[in-house]
Design an enzyme around this catalytic site. Structure first.
Site, PDB file in Angstrom:
ATOM      1  N   SER A 108       0.647  23.401 104.425  1.00 50.97           N
ATOM      2  CA  SER A 108       0.294  24.252 105.315  1.00 50.97           C
ATOM      3  C   SER A 108       1.525  25.051 105.617  1.00 50.97           C
ATOM      4  CB  SER A 108      -0.366  23.892 106.385  1.00 50.97           C
ATOM      5  OG  SER A 108       0.063  22.934 107.305  1.00 50.97           O
ATOM      6  N   GLN A 110       3.549  26.297 108.539  1.00 50.53           N
ATOM      7  CA  GLN A 110       3.575  25.835 110.085  1.00 50.53           C
ATOM      8  C   GLN A 110       4.817  26.415 110.649  1.00 50.53           C
ATOM      9  OE1 GLN A 110       5.075  21.390 109.130  1.00 50.53           O
ATOM     10  NE2 GLN A 110       3.270  22.135 107.983  1.00 50.53           N
ATOM     11  N   HIS A 112       7.078  24.367 114.274  1.00 49.72           N
ATOM     12  CA  HIS A 112       7.147  23.339 115.270  1.00 49.72           C
ATOM     13  C   HIS A 112       7.775  23.564 116.729  1.00 49.72           C
ATOM     14  CE1 HIS A 112       6.089  20.875 111.833  1.00 49.72           C
ATOM     15  NE2 HIS A 112       7.378  21.254 111.144  1.00 49.72           N
ATOM     16  N   LYS A 135      10.295  18.819 116.539  1.00 44.97           N
ATOM     17  CA  LYS A 135      10.185  18.428 115.571  1.00 44.97           C
ATOM     18  C   LYS A 135      11.002  19.094 114.300  1.00 44.97           C
ATOM     19  CE  LYS A 135       7.235  16.511 111.751  1.00 44.97           C
ATOM     20  NZ  LYS A 135       6.145  17.256 110.914  1.00 44.97           N
ATOM     21  N   GLU A 137      13.259  19.728 111.323  1.00 42.84           N
ATOM     22  CA  GLU A 137      13.246  19.374 110.121  1.00 42.84           C
ATOM     23  C   GLU A 137      14.329  19.793 109.008  1.00 42.84           C
ATOM     24  OE1 GLU A 137       8.239  18.928 109.422  1.00 42.84           O
ATOM     25  OE2 GLU A 137       9.383  20.817 108.891  1.00 42.84           O
ATOM     26  N   HIS A 275       7.635  28.177 108.163  1.00 43.62           N
ATOM     27  CA  HIS A 275       7.687  27.551 106.878  1.00 43.62           C
ATOM     28  C   HIS A 275       6.566  26.883 106.301  1.00 43.62           C
ATOM     29  CE1 HIS A 275       8.218  24.299 109.636  1.00 43.62           C
ATOM     30  NE2 HIS A 275       8.232  23.362 108.844  1.00 43.62           N
ATOM     31  N   ARG A 294      -0.127  25.091 112.964  1.00 42.69           N
ATOM     32  CA  ARG A 294      -0.255  25.777 111.490  1.00 42.69           C
ATOM     33  C   ARG A 294      -0.553  27.213 111.557  1.00 42.69           C
ATOM     34  NH1 ARG A 294      -1.880  20.567 111.812  1.00 42.69           N
ATOM     35  NH2 ARG A 294      -0.948  19.386 110.588  1.00 42.69           N
ATOM     36  N   LYS A 300      -7.336  23.130 108.019  1.00 43.65           N
ATOM     37  CA  LYS A 300      -7.100  22.568 109.360  1.00 43.65           C
ATOM     38  C   LYS A 300      -7.242  23.728 110.511  1.00 43.65           C
ATOM     39  CE  LYS A 300      -4.470  18.420 108.166  1.00 43.65           C
ATOM     40  NZ  LYS A 300      -3.263  17.601 108.033  1.00 43.65           N
TER      41      LYS A 300
HETATM   42 ZN   LIG Z   1       7.199  21.459 109.300  1.00 40.35          ZN
END
Ligand SMILES: [Zn+2]
Length: 420
Positions: A108, A110, A112, A135, A137, A275, A294, A300
């Site tokens: 998906s 998304q 953060h 979060k 990444e 991203h 998302r 979802k």
């Molecule tokens: Zn991510």
């Protein structure tokens, strides 16, 4: 006998539906190489390998001298293994989760939240936002890897508004014109982008589905007629529409950069950066959190209001989304991927075939070492461990690991740690 501070881990495989199947998956290949006795199911997706102490995938300790079963249990008993600073700042927890991902179908789109927003969202909606942490990444490609990341330069988006009338309809003429007439002042550009993106995310469902169907039909016809469809981002549109028919994410491709990474190249996804991973195998490291907002390519729930408010609307070209690694001046085998967050750093160690003895340096942080290529005997005290492609070692803070390398083509290792 001295305490065991370096030991092999058996890591948890997640079989999410988007993963590459059977031995097409790097996750499956690494797992099988580490343990040839396991059976890989040819039809089953092997999406993620979790190397860490996350409660949903706590790694199993493979050392019968250790009474604890999992890494999480062992760290709880031996918090000093984290390193003094890490232990204090992250309250006795391993701050990162290290992963291998094998992506077959897009994940998906998304973003953060920042730490501040995560606290707020968790307080308001604890079910949707399960913890108070940010979060960040980072993905490092193992094979050619594709993802969407960050807003495109405005000229590219304006180009799509011209070439893709269906995209323009979904945004509405008024918002589109605001963007077209505000290409100077960066603040006005960001405001205009936000307006356009928010309009699209709030577009009436019927309009949106009709426009997407028209667009897909038109691109298919152009494709059949042998016409170039790059002006409509045709190849990616058709691919994502086949995976997620009728999904708003199919239009998001006109806003976000398509980033292509070669093996060893990385993408860092800081807070609020939109991203999606599209295809390929990668190493991933992240702070321990599940907070995801998302934006599409998903069945979802999409929290449209939070999403549209939070995003980083600063446009930038795709090449700027590649995160540079830095050579260690003291060790020519080492490159650092050190993002601007305290939670994690990833170290790439590439030992050439001419080197037969190599010392994995001791650092003031617990770390997790993954072997991508090569074979060696590690001489960590108090006993030797044989490692090969797919092996995962936990290394306590301030422990060095000597390697006697047996493979003829050197070694490639990735190590996640926390450098404060
Ligand atoms: Zn991510």
């Amino acid at each position: 006998m001295a305490a065991v501070k370096v030991f092999p881990l058996k890591c948890v495989v997640q079989h999410y539906a988007w993963g590459k199947v059977g031995l097409e998956s790097e996750v499956a290949k690494l797992t099988l190489s580490d343990d040839p006795s396991i059976a890989i199911e040819q039809e089953k997706p092997y999406a993620e390998l979790w190397m860490g102490a996350h409660p949903k995938g706590d790694a199993i300790i493979c050392d019968n001298r250790i009474p604890q079963k999992t890494l999480g249990e062992w760290i709880a008993k031996h918090p000093d293994c984290l390193g003094s600073k890490v232990k204090d700042i992250f309250q006795g927890q391993l701050p990162f989760l290290f992963k291998v991902l094998s992506v077959n179908i897009s994940l998906s789109i998304q973003a953060h939240p920042t730490k501040e927003l995560a606290v707020k969202l968790h307080t308001q909606f604890p079910d949707r936002y399960p913890d108070k942490n940010h979060k960040p990444e980072m993905a490092i490609a193992l094979t050619p890897f594709e993802g969407l990341c960050g807003f495109r330069p405005v000229e590219e988006i304006i180009g799509f508004l011209k070439n893709v009338p269906e995209f323009r309809t979904v945004i509405g003429n008024e918002a589109a014109e605001v963007l077209e007439n505000n290409t100077g002042d960066p603040r006005h550009v960001s405001d205009a982008l936000k307006k356009c993106f928010t309009r699209m995310m709030n577009c009436e469902k019927k309009t949106f589905i009709d426009q997407l169907n028209m667009l897909v039909k038109r691109v298919l016809q152009e494709d059949d007629a042998g016409k170039d469809t790059t002006g409509s981002n045709g190849e990616l549109l058709l691919r994502l529409h086949s995976q997620f028919p009728g999904d708003v994410g199919c239009f998001v491709i006109y806003f976000l950069n398509l980033v292509k990474l070669q093996p060893g190249e990385a993408m860092f996804l800081g807070a609020n950066e939109p991203h999606a991973y599209l295809y390929g195998d990668c190493i991933e490291c992240m702070a321990c959190s599940d907070n995801t907002v998302r934006a599409g390519l998903t069945p979802k729930f999409i929290d449209v209001q939070t999403l549209c408010e939070m995003l980083n609307y600063t446009p930038a070209p795709a090449r700027e989304k590649i995160f540079p690694s830095v050579r260690d001046p003291c060790d020519p085998c080492v490159s650092l991927y050190d993002p601007p967050v305290p939670d994690f750093t990833v170290i790439k160690i590439e030992v050439p075939s001419s080197v037969k003895r190599y010392k994995v340096a001791s650092i003031d942080s617990a770390s997790i070492l993954l072997v991508i290529r090569g074979e060696a005997t590690s001489t960590a005290s108090p006993s030797e461990v044989n490692i090969r492609r797919g092996s995962v070692l936990f290394i306590a803070a301030n422990e060095g690991v000597g390697l006697c390398i047996r493979s003829v083509d050197g070694m490639l290792l990735f190590r996640a740690c926390c450098m404060l």
